[in-house]
Design a protein around this motif. Structure first.
Motif, PDB file in Angstrom:
ATOM      1  N   ARG A   3     -13.631   4.383 -10.310  1.00  0.00           N
ATOM      2  CA  ARG A   3     -12.765   4.771  -9.200  1.00  0.00           C
ATOM      3  C   ARG A   3     -12.394   6.238  -9.341  1.00  0.00           C
ATOM      4  O   ARG A   3     -12.125   6.709 -10.442  1.00  0.00           O
ATOM      5  N   ALA A  24      -5.486   3.610  -1.657  1.00  0.00           N
ATOM      6  CA  ALA A  24      -5.592   2.331  -0.950  1.00  0.00           C
ATOM      7  C   ALA A  24      -4.681   2.285   0.273  1.00  0.00           C
ATOM      8  O   ALA A  24      -4.999   1.642   1.264  1.00  0.00           O
ATOM      9  N   ARG A  45     -13.185   9.619   0.427  1.00  0.00           N
ATOM     10  CA  ARG A  45     -12.472   8.990   1.551  1.00  0.00           C
ATOM     11  C   ARG A  45     -11.561   7.857   1.080  1.00  0.00           C
ATOM     12  O   ARG A  45     -10.496   7.659   1.608  1.00  0.00           O
ATOM     13  N   ALA A  46     -11.984   7.096   0.100  1.00  0.00           N
ATOM     14  CA  ALA A  46     -11.221   5.935  -0.376  1.00  0.00           C
ATOM     15  C   ALA A  46     -10.439   6.269  -1.646  1.00  0.00           C
ATOM     16  O   ALA A  46     -10.346   5.471  -2.554  1.00  0.00           O
TER      17      ALA A  46
END
Length: 131
Positions: free
Chosen positions: A8, A76, A72-73
């Motif tokens: 992540r 959350a 973009r992510a």
């Protein structure tokens, strides 16, 4: 051996924000990282460029090439974005807030534990099991 999930992106890292920037999004990324106004960062960059043209152009170009664009992510939800912005701009305040939250949770857990281990709870449970 491959990892089951891709790593992540780190929310505490400096990223460029090309969609919010004028030229490569470097100033927008710096402003976001430090919690400053994008206009203010651009103004300081232009003023520094007037007096120190070559170093500013070199550093800006290096940042545009080596600082990755923001994924973009990355967050959350907006609450997570606000939390990580607070971590970057005021880490002591974030630690203080987390400490208060854990103290409240600890008090609630102690109250729950006291209730469950009390004789009144055992008597009520025994009465409920009779029927």
């Amino acid at each position: 051996m491959t990892e089951p999930y891709p790593p992540r992106p780190r929310a505490t890292r400096l990223y460029r924000i090309p969609e919010a920037g004028r030229i490569a999004g470097v100033c927008a990324g710096i402003a976001d990282y430090f919690g400053l106004s994008t206009t203010g960062v651009r103004l300081v960059t232009v003023l520094a460029g007037v007096f120190f043209t070559l170093p500013v152009v070199f550093l800006y170009t290096c940042a545009a090439v080596f600082v990755p664009p923001r994924p973009r992510a990355l967050y959350a939800n907006p609450a997570e974005e606000a939390f990580w912005r607070g971590v970057r701009t005021e880490p002591a305040g974030t630690v203080r807030d987390l400490d208060r939250r854990f103290e409240r949770l600890d008090r609630r857990l102690q109250a729950l534990e006291a209730g469950v281990t009390s004789p009144a709870f055992k008597v009520a449970r025994d009465i409920r099991n009779l029927g």
